[in-house]
Design a protein around this motif. Structure first.
Motif, mmCIF file in Angstrom:
data_model
loop_
_atom_site.group_PDB
_atom_site.id
_atom_site.type_symbol
_atom_site.label_atom_id
_atom_site.label_comp_id
_atom_site.label_asym_id
_atom_site.label_seq_id
_atom_site.Cartn_x
_atom_site.Cartn_y
_atom_site.Cartn_z
ATOM 1 N N LYS A 271 1.199 5.911 -0.841
ATOM 2 C CA LYS A 271 0.690 6.981 -1.575
ATOM 3 C C LYS A 271 1.594 7.127 -2.989
ATOM 4 O O LYS A 271 2.676 6.823 -3.319
ATOM 5 C CB LYS A 271 1.168 8.370 -0.751
ATOM 6 C CG LYS A 271 0.453 8.674 0.563
ATOM 7 C CD LYS A 271 0.671 9.954 1.047
ATOM 8 C CE LYS A 271 -0.390 10.384 2.273
ATOM 9 N NZ LYS A 271 0.226 11.631 2.698
ATOM 10 N N GLN B 89 0.876 -1.095 0.260
ATOM 11 C CA GLN B 89 -0.086 0.004 0.033
ATOM 12 C C GLN B 89 0.959 1.436 -0.026
ATOM 13 O O GLN B 89 2.097 1.132 0.158
ATOM 14 C CB GLN B 89 -0.931 0.000 1.140
ATOM 15 C CG GLN B 89 -1.865 -1.065 1.257
ATOM 16 C CD GLN B 89 -3.207 -0.660 2.038
ATOM 17 O OE1 GLN B 89 -2.928 -0.223 3.370
ATOM 18 N NE2 GLN B 89 -4.418 -1.388 1.749
ATOM 19 N N ASN C 98 -6.499 8.460 -2.600
ATOM 20 C CA ASN C 98 -6.614 7.006 -2.387
ATOM 21 C C ASN C 98 -6.264 6.206 -3.687
ATOM 22 O O ASN C 98 -7.209 6.561 -4.596
ATOM 23 C CB ASN C 98 -7.988 6.578 -1.643
ATOM 24 C CG ASN C 98 -7.745 5.384 -1.242
ATOM 25 O OD1 ASN C 98 -6.831 5.103 -0.383
ATOM 26 N ND2 ASN C 98 -8.784 4.587 -1.651
ATOM 27 N N GLU D 113 -10.313 9.143 -6.221
ATOM 28 C CA GLU D 113 -10.905 10.614 -5.670
ATOM 29 C C GLU D 113 -10.951 11.608 -7.023
ATOM 30 O O GLU D 113 -10.012 11.678 -7.915
ATOM 31 C CB GLU D 113 -9.795 11.212 -4.929
ATOM 32 C CG GLU D 113 -9.720 10.376 -3.438
ATOM 33 C CD GLU D 113 -9.129 11.011 -2.344
ATOM 34 O OE1 GLU D 113 -9.040 12.168 -2.117
ATOM 35 O OE2 GLU D 113 -8.504 10.101 -1.425
#
Length: 252
Positions: A10, A8, A30, A73
């Motif tokens: 950014k 996971q 996200n 997003e």
């Protein structure tokens, strides 16, 4: 020691400077999925001397890399990537005497040129203009879209004229920008081992979004696919490579 992985992190996207480095990265919000697909264009050679036609060689003619990213997003940079858009700032404005189409009848809807409107006044084109009454002659369907419905236009002279104010807004004009190329950075973590992993892809050129759902029963998202292109400048540095690299801390 287990080396299972589940990443996971950014995802940042920015421009590539002339010296091959990342410029002004912007967090993409996200990102629930990001995958890299590597492939080769190859030709196989079959021998003809054994009588069994066995594979005798494999000629590598090219390599390609595809990047798929899912965005959750609705952010300006994400929208621009998805529809190859130019972001245009629409200033607040005051509109006077905007002519509506003629021969309107009761029940017709009219879309004003502006959006996010307020202080709407409709008048007719008589020598002494009459003012249309909201609730009697027309109703406002949507101040956001600038949409009105005519109710009763009896004895009024068309075309009608609209005066109103608009608020500032941002617009994204589809297919007005060049196919976008971005430098992609993943600041990630292996959630199985809590080890950091950094992925950099220097030149990613994206296709337009193939499916952008505007109405959904659940949260919306969209996927972009693109090619990871060869970076001749960074390829000259053995520590960088021509396409990108994955970096993690050395084992203790």
């Amino acid at each position: 020691m287990s080396k299972l992985f589940s990443f996971q992190g950014k995802v940042f996207a920015g421009d590539r400077l002339a010296n091959g480095t990342l410029s002004r990265p912007v967090w993409a919000g996200n990102v629930p999925a990001m995958s890299l697909k590597l492939s080769t264009d190859s030709t196989n050679k079959t021998e003809s001397f054994s009588g069994k036609r066995l594979q005798y060689g494999r000629l590598q003619k090219g390599t390609t890399a595809q990047l798929d990213i899912t965005f959750d997003e609705w952010l300006p940079k994400n929208i621009a990537l998805a529809i190859w858009a130019t972001q245009v700032t629409l200033a607040a404005d005051t509109v006077t005497a905007e002519s509506l189409e003629a021969d309107l009848v009761a029940g017709d809807y009219v879309k004003l040129d502006g959006q996010f409107i307020s202080s709407l006044v409709l008048t007719d084109s008589a020598g002494t203009p009459a003012t249309l009454v909201e609730g009697t002659n027309y109703r406002t369907e949507s101040v956001n879209a600038g949409l009105i419905e005519l109710l009763d236009v009896t004895s009024l002279t068309q075309p009608f004229k609209a005066a109103y104010a608009t608020e500032a807004a941002d617009a994204y004009t589809m297919f007005t920008a060049a196919p976008p190329e971005r430098y992609i950075l993943l600041d990630g973590v292996n959630t199985e081992t809590n080890e950091s992993v950094i992925v950099t892809l220097y030149r990613c050129k994206f296709d337009p979004v193939s499916d952008l759902g505007f109405i959904n029963d659940d949260y919306g998202n969209f996927q972009l696919s693109g090619s990871v292109l060869y970076d001749e400048l960074n390829a000259a540095d053995a520590e960088l490579g021509g396409f990108g690299r994955i970096v993690q801390k050395s084992a203790s």
